[in-house]
Motif scaffolding. Structure first.
Motif, PDB file in Angstrom:
ATOM      1  N   UNK A 322       0.826  -1.207   0.000  1.00 46.85           N
ATOM      2  CA  UNK A 322       0.000   0.000   0.000  1.00 46.85           C
ATOM      3  C   UNK A 322       0.863   1.260   0.000  1.00 46.85           C
ATOM      4  N   UNK A 323       1.901   1.242   0.814  1.00 46.99           N
ATOM      5  CA  UNK A 323       2.731   2.440   0.971  1.00 46.99           C
ATOM      6  C   UNK A 323       3.460   2.810  -0.308  1.00 46.99           C
ATOM      7  N   UNK A 324       3.629   1.842  -1.211  1.00 41.25           N
ATOM      8  CA  UNK A 324       4.380   2.088  -2.448  1.00 41.25           C
ATOM      9  C   UNK A 324       3.560   2.815  -3.501  1.00 41.25           C
ATOM     10  N   UNK A 325       2.231   2.851  -3.328  1.00 42.86           N
ATOM     11  CA  UNK A 325       1.384   3.528  -4.306  1.00 42.86           C
ATOM     12  C   UNK A 325       1.107   2.698  -5.548  1.00 42.86           C
ATOM     13  N   UNK A 326       1.278   1.377  -5.434  1.00 41.77           N
ATOM     14  CA  UNK A 326       0.989   0.476  -6.550  1.00 41.77           C
ATOM     15  C   UNK A 326      -0.264  -0.354  -6.245  1.00 41.77           C
TER      16      UNK A 326
END
Length: 403
Positions: A322-326
Motif C-alpha cells: 500500500x505504501x508504495x502507491x501500486x
C-alpha cells in the motif's frame, strides 16, 4: 523510559523490531534489545557474527545483546525446535544478568514466531516486576498445528498452557490483526488486555527511495511477488496460475523477489512446465531495494494459503505494498482481503483459487494506466491514514507509558 525489547530477530535481519527500537531510541528513550545471533532466513550465521563475535553492539544508539542459539539450518522440524528453545534458554540467562544491572520501565516482546520468545521477558518481570507488552504477530498453538503440521494432542495442549501463561503474565497483548482477538479470547478473559497494533512499512519503501539499482525486468505486464517464498505463501497456486496464463497471455510476467523454503519447488515447476519466459526468480535483495522494485512493477501480488490461521492474518507486505502507491492483487481470505477491498486499492480473489487469480490478472492487465494509478493512490492514502510508522510508534508510547 528504559525499554527492553526481547526478540529472537534483530538487525541485520529484517524485522519490525528494527524500526521499533531505532524509532523509540530516536524519541529519547533508552532502548536495549535482547536478541539472537543473526541467521534468518538462510539458517546460517551471518558474516561478521558468531559465538564470540559481535555479541554486544551499539547500533543507532541502541544497546544490542545477543544470546547464543543453534542456527535454524534449512528449517526442518528438529532444527527449528533446537533453534527456538536454544535461544529461549540462553536469552533467559542473559535476561537474568541484564535485569540485575539495569532497571527497565517496560519490556516489549516482539513475536513473529516462536512463542518461546516470551521466556526471557518473564525472567525480567520476575526479577523487577516490570510490565511486559506482548506484540503477538503469530498465533500459537494454531501456527504449530496448521503451518508446522503438528497434530499430537499432548504437544498442542502443552503449548496452549504455555500461551495462556504468557497471556496471563502480559500487561497488554498487542495484535497485528483484529482477527487474532477471537483466538486469544478462547484461551481466557483477556478482553481488557488486547490492543490493536498493526504492522507498518519500512521508511525505505514508504518514502519512495528509487535510487537502488535493480536488474532489468522483462517487458510486459509485470506481476511482482516480494518477500518470503515459503509454505504459507501458497506458491503452488501461484505457479498453477502462471501455467494457466502461459499460452494465451505471455505478456503477463511473474517476477519473484525473495527466497525461502519453497524456492526449490518453484525452480522445478518452472523447468518442468517451460515457464522460463513468463516466471522470473530474482533472489533476495535488501529492503532498501524494494522501493525500486515496486516502482518497476505494474501490480503487486500477495498470497496466503486457505487455512484458518492465515485467514486471521494480515501479511505485513500488504502495508508495504500500500505504501508504495501500486495496485495490489491479493489471493487470500480474511482481514487482509477486506483491507484491500475497503481501500479500493486492487483486486482480491479467494485463497488457493488459481483459476480466479488467472482471471483477475487478465482483467487487471487490460485496465488502463489511469485506473491502476487510481487504485495505487487509494492504497497509499489508506496506508497514510492507518499504518504510518510514526503514528504506530506514538500509539505504542501511549500504551506503555505509566498511567
Amino acid at each position: 523510559m528504559n525499554i527492553l525489547i526481547v526478540t529472537q530477530y534483530f538487525f541485520p535481519e529484517n524485522f519490525k523490531s528494527n524500526d521499533m527500537a531505532f524509532e523509540l531510541q530516536k524519541r529519547g528513550h533508552d532502548v536495549t534489545v535482547l536478541t539472537g545471533i543473526p541467521n534468518y532466513p538462510e539458517g546460517e550465521i551471518y558474516d561478521g557474527y558468531g559465538f564470540s563475535k559481535n555479541r554486544k553492539q551499539t547500533i543507532n544508539g541502541v544497546e544490542v545483546v545477543r544470546a547464543l542459539l543453534l542456527p535454524r539450518g534449512k528449517g526442518g522440524g528438529i532444527k527449528l525446535f533446537l533453534n527456538y528453545f536454544s535461544w529461549a534458554f540462553f536469552a533467559s540467562l542473559k535476561a537474568i544478568k541484564l535485569s540485575s544491572r539495569k532497571k527497565f520501565d517496560a519490556v516489549i516482546v516482539h513475536e513473529p514466531s516462536p512463542i518461546t520468545q516470551f521466556y526471557p521477558a518473564l525472567m525480567v518481570k520476575k526479577n523487577q516486576k516490570t510490565p511486559v507488552y506482548f506484540w503477538v504477530m503469530d498465533l500459537w498453538p494454531e501456527s504449530l498445528e496448521i503451518a508446522g503440521g503438528v497434530k499430537n494432542k499432548f504437544v498442542l495442549k502443552f503449548f496452549t498452557k504455555m500461551v495462556q501463561k504468557f497471556y496471563n503474565e502480559s500487561e497488554k497483548i498487542l495484535i497485528t490483526s483484529k482477527g487474532f482477538k477471537k483466538s486469544i479470547l478462547e484461551k481466557g478473559d483477556y478482553e481488557n488486555k488486547i490492543e490493536y497494533f498493526p504492522n507498518w512499512a519500512e521508511d525505505t519503501i514508504s518514502a519512495g527511495n528509487l535510487d537502488y539499482p535493480i536488474p532489468v525486468l522483462p517487458a510486459g505486464f509485470k506481476v511482482m511477488f516480494a518477500g518470503n517464498i515459503g509454505e504459507a505463501q501458497d506458491m503452488e497456486s501461484i505457479m498453477h496460475t502462471a501455467l494457466k496464463l502461459k499460452n494465451h497471455h505471455t505478456n503477463i510476467k511473474f517476477i519473484l523477489v525473495g527466497d525461502g523454503r519453497k524456492m526449490p519447488f518453484v525452480h522445478e515447476f518452472i523447468k518442468e512446465h517451460g515457464l522460463e519466459e513468463t516466471v522470473y526468480t530474482l533472489g533476495r535483495f535488501p529492503v532498501e531495494a524494494m522501493a525500486s522494485f515496486f516502482n518497476a512493477a505494474d501490480i503487486l501480488l500477495v498470497s496466503l494459503k486457505d487455512d484458518p490461521i492465515f485467514n486471521l492474518t494480515v501479511p505485513a507486505k500488504v502495508q508495504a505494498y500500500m505504501s508504495s502507491g501500486k495496485p495490489i492483487m491479493a489471493m487470500l481470505n480474511g482481514e487482509g482481503s477486506e483491507n484491500i477491498k475497503e481501500a479500493d486499492c486492487g483486486f482480491a480473489v479467494p485463497a488457493g483459487d488459481s483459476e480466479k487469480l488467472a482471471e483477475a490478472l487478465e482483467y487487471a492487465a487490460k485496465r488502463g494506466e489511469n485506473e491502476l494509478n487510481r487504485m495505487g493512490l487509494n492504497g497509499k492514502l489508506f496506508y497514510e491514514k492507518n499504518y504510518k510508522m510514526e503514528e504506530c510508534i506514538s500509539n505504542l508510547e501511549n500504551i506503555i507509558s505509566p498511567k
